[in-house]
Design a protein around this motif. Structure first.
Motif, PDB file in Angstrom:
ATOM      1  N   SER A 150     -53.508  -1.649  47.245  1.00 37.96           N
ATOM      2  CA  SER A 150     -53.377  -1.013  45.936  1.00 37.96           C
ATOM      3  C   SER A 150     -52.889  -1.951  44.838  1.00 37.96           C
ATOM      4  O   SER A 150     -52.972  -1.607  43.665  1.00 37.96           O
ATOM      5  N   ASP A 151     -52.370  -3.118  45.203  1.00 33.42           N
ATOM      6  CA  ASP A 151     -51.898  -4.095  44.216  1.00 33.42           C
ATOM      7  C   ASP A 151     -52.403  -5.469  44.649  1.00 33.42           C
ATOM      8  O   ASP A 151     -51.808  -6.115  45.509  1.00 33.42           O
ATOM      9  N   ASP A 152     -53.507  -5.929  44.057  1.00 31.33           N
ATOM     10  CA  ASP A 152     -54.137  -7.178  44.514  1.00 31.33           C
ATOM     11  C   ASP A 152     -53.368  -8.437  44.113  1.00 31.33           C
ATOM     12  O   ASP A 152     -53.826  -9.546  44.359  1.00 31.33           O
ATOM     13  N   ARG A 153     -52.185  -8.266  43.532  1.00 33.61           N
ATOM     14  CA  ARG A 153     -51.312  -9.424  43.272  1.00 33.61           C
ATOM     15  C   ARG A 153     -50.266  -9.591  44.360  1.00 33.61           C
ATOM     16  O   ARG A 153     -49.517 -10.555  44.359  1.00 33.61           O
ATOM     17  N   LEU A 154     -50.209  -8.624  45.293  1.00 35.29           N
ATOM     18  CA  LEU A 154     -49.210  -8.650  46.359  1.00 35.29           C
ATOM     19  C   LEU A 154     -49.836  -9.192  47.639  1.00 35.29           C
ATOM     20  O   LEU A 154     -50.867  -8.701  48.093  1.00 35.29           O
ATOM     21  N   PHE A 155     -49.204 -10.208  48.207  1.00 36.41           N
ATOM     22  CA  PHE A 155     -49.715 -10.901  49.390  1.00 36.41           C
ATOM     23  C   PHE A 155     -48.646 -10.876  50.476  1.00 36.41           C
ATOM     24  O   PHE A 155     -47.489 -11.179  50.227  1.00 36.41           O
ATOM     25  N   ARG A 156     -49.039 -10.537  51.699  1.00 32.25           N
ATOM     26  CA  ARG A 156     -48.119 -10.528  52.830  1.00 32.25           C
ATOM     27  C   ARG A 156     -48.642 -11.454  53.919  1.00 32.25           C
ATOM     28  O   ARG A 156     -49.662 -11.199  54.535  1.00 32.25           O
ATOM     29  N   PRO A 157     -47.920 -12.556  54.170  1.00 30.79           N
ATOM     30  CA  PRO A 157     -48.362 -13.497  55.200  1.00 30.79           C
ATOM     31  C   PRO A 157     -48.152 -12.983  56.623  1.00 30.79           C
ATOM     32  O   PRO A 157     -47.206 -12.238  56.881  1.00 30.79           O
ATOM     33  N   VAL A 158     -49.012 -13.433  57.525  1.00 34.91           N
ATOM     34  CA  VAL A 158     -48.757 -13.303  58.956  1.00 34.91           C
ATOM     35  C   VAL A 158     -48.092 -14.588  59.449  1.00 34.91           C
ATOM     36  O   VAL A 158     -47.395 -14.597  60.454  1.00 34.91           O
ATOM     37  N   GLU A 171     -56.811 -20.178  61.572  1.00 33.82           N
ATOM     38  CA  GLU A 171     -57.450 -21.439  61.177  1.00 33.82           C
ATOM     39  C   GLU A 171     -58.734 -21.225  60.382  1.00 33.82           C
ATOM     40  O   GLU A 171     -59.121 -22.066  59.583  1.00 33.82           O
ATOM     41  N   ALA A 172     -59.404 -20.092  60.597  1.00 31.73           N
ATOM     42  CA  ALA A 172     -60.677 -19.827  59.923  1.00 31.73           C
ATOM     43  C   ALA A 172     -60.521 -18.991  58.651  1.00 31.73           C
ATOM     44  O   ALA A 172     -61.514 -18.666  57.998  1.00 31.73           O
ATOM     45  N   ALA A 173     -59.295 -18.637  58.293  1.00 31.29           N
ATOM     46  CA  ALA A 173     -59.093 -17.796  57.102  1.00 31.29           C
ATOM     47  C   ALA A 173     -59.668 -18.477  55.865  1.00 31.29           C
ATOM     48  O   ALA A 173     -59.400 -19.651  55.602  1.00 31.29           O
ATOM     49  N   GLY A 174     -60.449 -17.751  55.119  1.00 26.82           N
ATOM     50  CA  GLY A 174     -61.021 -18.276  53.883  1.00 26.82           C
ATOM     51  C   GLY A 174     -59.981 -18.295  52.775  1.00 26.82           C
ATOM     52  O   GLY A 174     -59.032 -17.512  52.777  1.00 26.82           O
ATOM     53  N   SER A 175     -60.150 -19.199  51.840  1.00 28.65           N
ATOM     54  CA  SER A 175     -59.200 -19.324  50.736  1.00 28.65           C
ATOM     55  C   SER A 175     -59.304 -18.163  49.759  1.00 28.65           C
ATOM     56  O   SER A 175     -60.369 -17.570  49.578  1.00 28.65           O
ATOM     57  N   TYR A 176     -58.191 -17.900  49.105  1.00 28.92           N
ATOM     58  CA  TYR A 176     -58.099 -16.859  48.088  1.00 28.92           C
ATOM     59  C   TYR A 176     -59.087 -17.156  46.957  1.00 28.92           C
ATOM     60  O   TYR A 176     -59.131 -18.261  46.437  1.00 28.92           O
ATOM     61  N   LYS A 177     -59.860 -16.142  46.593  1.00 23.18           N
ATOM     62  CA  LYS A 177     -60.835 -16.280  45.513  1.00 23.18           C
ATOM     63  C   LYS A 177     -60.628 -15.214  44.449  1.00 23.18           C
ATOM     64  O   LYS A 177     -61.502 -14.954  43.644  1.00 23.18           O
ATOM     65  N   GLY A 178     -59.449 -14.604  44.453  1.00 21.48           N
ATOM     66  CA  GLY A 178     -59.155 -13.529  43.512  1.00 21.48           C
ATOM     67  C   GLY A 178     -58.904 -14.039  42.105  1.00 21.48           C
ATOM     68  O   GLY A 178     -58.900 -15.250  41.846  1.00 21.48           O
ATOM     69  N   PRO A 179     -58.652 -13.124  41.187  1.00 19.96           N
ATOM     70  CA  PRO A 179     -58.529 -13.468  39.767  1.00 19.96           C
ATOM     71  C   PRO A 179     -57.154 -13.994  39.340  1.00 19.96           C
ATOM     72  O   PRO A 179     -57.010 -14.485  38.230  1.00 19.96           O
ATOM     73  N   HIS A 180     -56.158 -13.903  40.201  1.00 18.18           N
ATOM     74  CA  HIS A 180     -54.792 -14.198  39.776  1.00 18.18           C
ATOM     75  C   HIS A 180     -54.394 -15.656  40.007  1.00 18.18           C
ATOM     76  O   HIS A 180     -54.779 -16.256  41.008  1.00 18.18           O
ATOM     77  N   LYS A 181     -53.619 -16.192  39.077  1.00 17.47           N
ATOM     78  CA  LYS A 181     -53.091 -17.562  39.206  1.00 17.47           C
ATOM     79  C   LYS A 181     -51.746 -17.565  39.910  1.00 17.47           C
ATOM     80  O   LYS A 181     -51.284 -18.601  40.383  1.00 17.47           O
ATOM     81  N   LYS A 182     -51.124 -16.389  39.959  1.00 15.99           N
ATOM     82  CA  LYS A 182     -49.848 -16.218  40.648  1.00 15.99           C
ATOM     83  C   LYS A 182     -49.941 -14.987  41.536  1.00 15.99           C
ATOM     84  O   LYS A 182     -50.604 -14.008  41.168  1.00 15.99           O
ATOM     85  N   LEU A 183     -49.283 -15.043  42.692  1.00 13.67           N
ATOM     86  CA  LEU A 183     -49.214 -13.887  43.576  1.00 13.67           C
ATOM     87  C   LEU A 183     -47.764 -13.599  43.908  1.00 13.67           C
ATOM     88  O   LEU A 183     -46.945 -14.521  44.013  1.00 13.67           O
ATOM     89  N   ASP A 184     -47.453 -12.321  44.083  1.00 13.05           N
ATOM     90  CA  ASP A 184     -46.147 -11.908  44.589  1.00 13.05           C
ATOM     91  C   ASP A 184     -46.240 -11.923  46.105  1.00 13.05           C
ATOM     92  O   ASP A 184     -47.131 -11.296  46.687  1.00 13.05           O
ATOM     93  N   ILE A 185     -45.314 -12.627  46.720  1.00 13.43           N
ATOM     94  CA  ILE A 185     -45.311 -12.790  48.172  1.00 13.43           C
ATOM     95  C   ILE A 185     -44.207 -11.924  48.746  1.00 13.43           C
ATOM     96  O   ILE A 185     -43.073 -11.948  48.256  1.00 13.43           O
ATOM     97  N   ILE A 186     -44.527 -11.180  49.792  1.00 14.02           N
ATOM     98  CA  ILE A 186     -43.514 -10.378  50.479  1.00 14.02           C
ATOM     99  C   ILE A 186     -43.440 -10.866  51.920  1.00 14.02           C
ATOM    100  O   ILE A 186     -44.462 -10.955  52.610  1.00 14.02           O
TER     101      ILE A 186
END
Length: 174
Positions: free
Chosen positions: A139-147, A93-108
């Protein structure tokens, strides 16, 4: 002496072969395992599925185009039953929002049998709403893995951790 030399050469060849296999595997391990992700900080993302991706083993993967503006932290969403322990749910619930440079992320995400076990029995569709809390790859800041992630207009929650606890209980944001 010739037998010992053959044994040494054969042993050296085996070590080199094993090293080659391990070196080839290391991106896959970093790509798929939790240690390959920045588990010291949970991140919230939201957007729409923007690719068909891959629905299968060892993991499903697709692209999400992020919303132009995100709230400061995770909005009020239903936490899956397995992650409702206060030690975990407060972090989600306290996770901060993504503030990275990418407009798209690869989700695994987990493979279909695992995702189906927790509420997603089909591939996500292009244009479908997707929200998640998880980690950025080291190593790849476009790759996002949800919990955990939520999909569709009904924000159906899907647990993505093995068991009932976060893989790492990161410090709470200050």
């Amino acid at each position: 002496m010739g037998g010992r030399r053959t044994l040494i050469v054969a042993s050296l060849a085996a070590v080199v072969s094993l090293g080659s296999v391990l070196l080839a595997m290391s991106p896959a391990v970093a790509h798929h395992g939790w240690p390959g992700f920045k588990t010291d900080q949970l991140i919230y993302i939201a957007g729409t599925v923007s690719s068909d991706g891959v629905w299968g083993n060892p993991h499903s993967q697709f692209e999400v185009t992020l919303d132009r503006s995100l709230p400061a932290e995770t909005p009020d969403l239903t936490i899956p039953e397995q992650l409702q322990d206060p030690e975990d749910s407060v972090r989600v619930e306290a996770a901060g929002s993504y503030k990275g440079p990418h407009k798209k992320l690869d989700i695994i995400i987990a493979p279909p049998p695992w995702s189906a076990r927790w509420g997603l029995g089909r591939a996500l569709k292009i244009g479908e709403r997707f929200q998640a809390v998880g980690y950025i790859n080291r190593s790849d800041d476009r790759l996002f893995r949800p919990v955990v992630f939520w999909y569709g207009d009904d924000n159906v929650p899907v647990n993505q951790v093995l068991g009932d606890a976060l893989p790492v209980r990161a410090p709470l944001p200050k």
